[in-house]
Design a protein around this motif. Structure first.
Motif, short mmCIF file in Angstrom:
data_model
loop_
_atom_site.label_atom_id
_atom_site.label_comp_id
_atom_site.label_asym_id
_atom_site.label_seq_id
_atom_site.Cartn_x
_atom_site.Cartn_y
_atom_site.Cartn_z
N LEU A 65 0.81 -1.20 0.00
CA LEU A 65 0.00 0.00 0.00
C LEU A 65 0.85 1.26 0.00
CD1 LEU A 65 -2.75 -0.92 2.61
CD2 LEU A 65 -2.93 -0.98 0.14
N GLU A 66 2.12 1.14 0.35
CA GLU A 66 2.98 2.31 0.39
C GLU A 66 3.47 2.63 -1.01
OE1 GLU A 66 6.08 1.43 3.09
OE2 GLU A 66 4.71 1.02 4.72
N CYS A 67 3.37 3.89 -1.36
CA CYS A 67 3.91 4.33 -2.64
C CYS A 67 5.07 5.26 -2.36
CB CYS A 67 2.83 5.01 -3.48
SG CYS A 67 2.27 6.56 -2.79
N ASN A 68 5.82 5.57 -3.40
CA ASN A 68 7.00 6.42 -3.23
C ASN A 68 6.63 7.79 -2.68
OD1 ASN A 68 8.71 4.43 -4.13
ND2 ASN A 68 8.63 5.11 -6.25
N ASP A 69 5.52 8.36 -3.12
CA ASP A 69 5.09 9.67 -2.62
C ASP A 69 4.78 9.61 -1.13
OD1 ASP A 69 5.34 10.74 -5.15
OD2 ASP A 69 3.21 10.59 -5.62
N GLN A 70 4.14 8.52 -0.71
CA GLN A 70 3.81 8.38 0.70
C GLN A 70 5.08 8.24 1.54
OE1 GLN A 70 1.83 4.75 2.15
NE2 GLN A 70 0.22 6.10 2.92
N LEU A 71 6.03 7.46 1.07
CA LEU A 71 7.28 7.30 1.80
C LEU A 71 8.07 8.60 1.86
CD1 LEU A 71 8.41 3.75 0.63
CD2 LEU A 71 7.41 4.43 2.82
N VAL B 73 -8.68 7.21 5.26
CA VAL B 73 -7.89 6.02 4.92
C VAL B 73 -6.47 6.43 4.56
CG1 VAL B 73 -7.66 4.09 3.32
CG2 VAL B 73 -9.90 4.68 4.24
N ASN B 74 -6.33 7.49 3.76
CA ASN B 74 -5.01 7.98 3.40
C ASN B 74 -4.22 8.41 4.63
OD1 ASN B 74 -4.93 7.72 0.52
ND2 ASN B 74 -6.41 9.37 0.41
N LEU B 75 -4.87 9.08 5.57
CA LEU B 75 -4.20 9.50 6.80
C LEU B 75 -3.72 8.31 7.61
CD1 LEU B 75 -6.34 12.46 8.13
CD2 LEU B 75 -3.90 12.48 7.73
N LEU B 76 -4.57 7.31 7.73
CA LEU B 76 -4.19 6.13 8.51
C LEU B 76 -3.06 5.35 7.83
CD1 LEU B 76 -7.66 4.96 9.79
CD2 LEU B 76 -5.84 6.06 11.10
N GLN B 77 -3.07 5.30 6.50
CA GLN B 77 -1.96 4.65 5.78
C GLN B 77 -0.66 5.42 6.00
OE1 GLN B 77 -3.38 4.44 1.73
NE2 GLN B 77 -4.17 2.37 2.02
N PHE B 78 -0.74 6.75 5.94
CA PHE B 78 0.44 7.57 6.20
C PHE B 78 0.94 7.32 7.62
CE2 PHE B 78 1.66 11.32 8.62
CZ PHE B 78 2.92 11.55 8.08
#
Length: 87
Positions: free
Chosen positions: A1-7, A49-54
């Motif tokens: 679920l992690e993408c480069n932008d998120q990392l 959902v995006n916040l929790l993934q981050f």
């Protein structure tokens, strides 16, 4: 679920040394309780959902166990809030 932008975002936030983990948890909780109006959620996953993934990526990559232990009351509040919202 992690993408480069998120990392990249995780790296940028973790580079802000004056932002304690507890403060980050409180900010995530507040944004989940009262999400700002955004076009992002309309195009894909909801903002919550995006916040929790981050936050999961942040904790997985940067937070130490002592930071999480020190922030336990805030973390517990975030978890309770998510459960109440069925996230």
């Amino acid at each position: 679920l992690e993408c480069n932008d998120q990392l990249l975002l995780v790296e940028l936030v973790s580079a802000i040394r004056v932002l304690p983990t507890d403060t980050l948890i409180q900010n995530v909780k507040q944004a989940i309780k009262q999400p700002p109006q955004s076009e992002l959620g309309k195009k894909g996953l909801p903002l919550e959902v995006n916040l929790l993934q981050f936050f999961f990526a942040y904790v997985s990559h940067t937070a130490s166990s002592s930071q999480l232990l020190d922030s336990w009351p805030s973390l517990l509040g975030l978890l309770k809030e998510c459960l109440q919202m069925n996230l």
